[in-house]
Design an enzyme around this catalytic site. Sequence first.
Site, PDB file in Angstrom:
ATOM      1  N   ASP A  16     -25.592  12.988  14.426  1.00 14.95           N
ATOM      2  CA  ASP A  16     -26.216  12.296  15.446  1.00 14.95           C
ATOM      3  C   ASP A  16     -27.686  12.309  15.269  1.00 14.95           C
ATOM      4  OD1 ASP A  16     -26.420  11.316  18.077  1.00 14.95           O
ATOM      5  OD2 ASP A  16     -26.016  12.888  19.092  1.00 14.95           O
ATOM      6  N   HIS A  33     -29.749   4.144  10.975  1.00 16.77           N
ATOM      7  CA  HIS A  33     -28.577   4.519  10.646  1.00 16.77           C
ATOM      8  C   HIS A  33     -28.406   4.200   9.104  1.00 16.77           C
ATOM      9  CE1 HIS A  33     -26.833   4.465  14.553  1.00 16.77           C
ATOM     10  NE2 HIS A  33     -27.056   3.196  14.705  1.00 16.77           N
ATOM     11  N   LEU A 127     -13.053  16.913  -3.411  1.00 16.63           N
ATOM     12  CA  LEU A 127     -13.215  17.168  -1.906  1.00 16.63           C
ATOM     13  C   LEU A 127     -12.496  16.090  -1.148  1.00 16.63           C
ATOM     14  CD1 LEU A 127     -15.331  17.940   0.274  1.00 16.63           C
ATOM     15  CD2 LEU A 127     -16.773  16.227  -0.360  1.00 16.63           C
TER      16      LEU A 127
HETATM   17  C1  IPE Z   1     -21.259  10.771  18.792  1.00 17.75           C
HETATM   18  O1  IPE Z   1     -22.737  10.589  19.073  1.00 17.75           O
HETATM   19  C2  IPE Z   1     -20.367   9.632  17.855  1.00 17.75           C
HETATM   20  C3  IPE Z   1     -21.049   9.737  16.714  1.00 17.75           C
HETATM   21  C4  IPE Z   1     -21.894  10.646  15.930  1.00 17.75           C
HETATM   22  C5  IPE Z   1     -20.502   8.765  15.727  1.00 17.75           C
HETATM   23  P1  IPE Z   1     -23.061   9.694  20.421  1.00 17.75           P
HETATM   24  O2  IPE Z   1     -24.505   9.759  20.243  1.00 17.75           O
HETATM   25  O3  IPE Z   1     -22.433   8.392  20.513  1.00 17.75           O
HETATM   26  O4  IPE Z   1     -22.652  10.721  21.567  1.00 17.75           O
HETATM   27  P2  IPE Z   1     -23.213  10.557  23.070  1.00 17.75           P
HETATM   28  O5  IPE Z   1     -23.114   9.282  23.806  1.00 17.75           O
HETATM   29  O6  IPE Z   1     -24.696  11.423  22.641  1.00 17.75           O
HETATM   30  O7  IPE Z   1     -22.327  11.458  23.698  1.00 17.75           O
HETATM   31  C1  IPE Z   2     -25.451   8.726  15.448  1.00 20.23           C
HETATM   32  O1  IPE Z   2     -26.650   8.367  15.941  1.00 20.23           O
HETATM   33  C2  IPE Z   2     -24.848   7.602  14.718  1.00 20.23           C
HETATM   34  C3  IPE Z   2     -23.962   6.683  15.670  1.00 20.23           C
HETATM   35  C4  IPE Z   2     -23.404   7.146  16.815  1.00 20.23           C
HETATM   36  C5  IPE Z   2     -23.169   5.531  15.030  1.00 20.23           C
HETATM   37  P1  IPE Z   2     -27.238   7.750  17.170  1.00 20.23           P
HETATM   38  O2  IPE Z   2     -27.175   6.121  17.030  1.00 20.23           O
HETATM   39  O3  IPE Z   2     -26.125   8.027  18.333  1.00 20.23           O
HETATM   40  O4  IPE Z   2     -28.682   8.301  17.381  1.00 20.23           O
HETATM   41  P2  IPE Z   2     -28.985   8.810  18.756  1.00 20.23           P
HETATM   42  O5  IPE Z   2     -28.503  10.096  19.338  1.00 20.23           O
HETATM   43  O6  IPE Z   2     -29.452   7.525  19.603  1.00 20.23           O
HETATM   44  O7  IPE Z   2     -30.569   9.250  18.343  1.00 20.23           O
HETATM   45 MG    MG Z   3     -26.335   9.823  19.460  1.00 21.42          MG
END
Ligand code: IPE
Ligand code: IPE
Ligand code: MG
Length: 236
Positions: A16, A33, A127
């Site tokens: 995240d 990403h 792995l």
């Molecule tokens: C969870 O992260 C999903 C992934 C890391 C793939 P999100 O950023 O989507 O989750 P919330 O919205 O903060 O709960």
């Molecule tokens: C996690 O990073 C990746 C995915 C959920 C695909 P985020 O895109 O949720 O990044 P933040 O949480 O908005 O910073």
């Molecule tokens: Mg996120």
Amino acid sequence: MSTKKSLPKHVAIIMDGNGRWAKLRGKKRYEGHIQGVESVRRVVRAAADTGVEYLTLYAFSTENWGRPAEEVEALMTLFCSCVINETPELIEQGVKVTIIGRRSRFSQEVNERLDEIERRTAEGKVLNLILALDYSSRTEITEAVRGIAVKVAEGSLLPEQISEQLIDQHLYTAGIPDPDLVIRTSGECRLSNFLLWQASYAEFYFPQTLWPDFTEQDFRDALEVYASRDRRYGIV
Ligand code: IPE
Ligand code: IPE
Ligand code: MG
């Protein structure tokens, strides 16, 4: 470094913070990403080097379909290009890739790429890399319950035969041991619909680091924290 005894067999990561990483630099979210792929590379290497046997990465949740179309599309393109670019190195490293989650909503192209990476890495012995894509733990449990109910309705299964092991066998993660350690980067402290059943006795670790900044050393630090924990499983 952690001893073998206190090394988690299975580490699961909620990757995240990509969007915030990009925003801090005045970039578009998808650039976060793209940068996050570098962290995936580092962590796969670190897991293989340290002897972790299973690494699960939460890459796209079912709820993530609700993001702006531009971001979802960029993620789909990224998944495809990663398969093309990363597969040779994964094969060389002895990594076996398994995809968990629903596959029906991905385009034919994405599905073909995902089949390809599973097929081409099938012989990996170092792995097990599990990628959670269009993953929702609640959907997974619902589908497992439905599968079991069908067997009971058909008469091939008795209600008293429904055990925790049987439920395990009906999850996407059938055959994969439960995660010992769940890491979520970026300082958020929630599961966001990830491995709700499987993480019942996992240890949790929530570093502040945004996913694109997560290094091999951060992974090793997480293993150290895990090694210092006392897992009691309800027993004194
Ligand atoms: C969870 O992260 C999903 C992934 C890391 C793939 P999100 O950023 O989507 O989750 P919330 O919205 O903060 O709960
Ligand atoms: C996690 O990073 C990746 C995915 C959920 C695909 P985020 O895109 O949720 O990044 P933040 O949480 O908005 O910073
Ligand atoms: Mg996120």
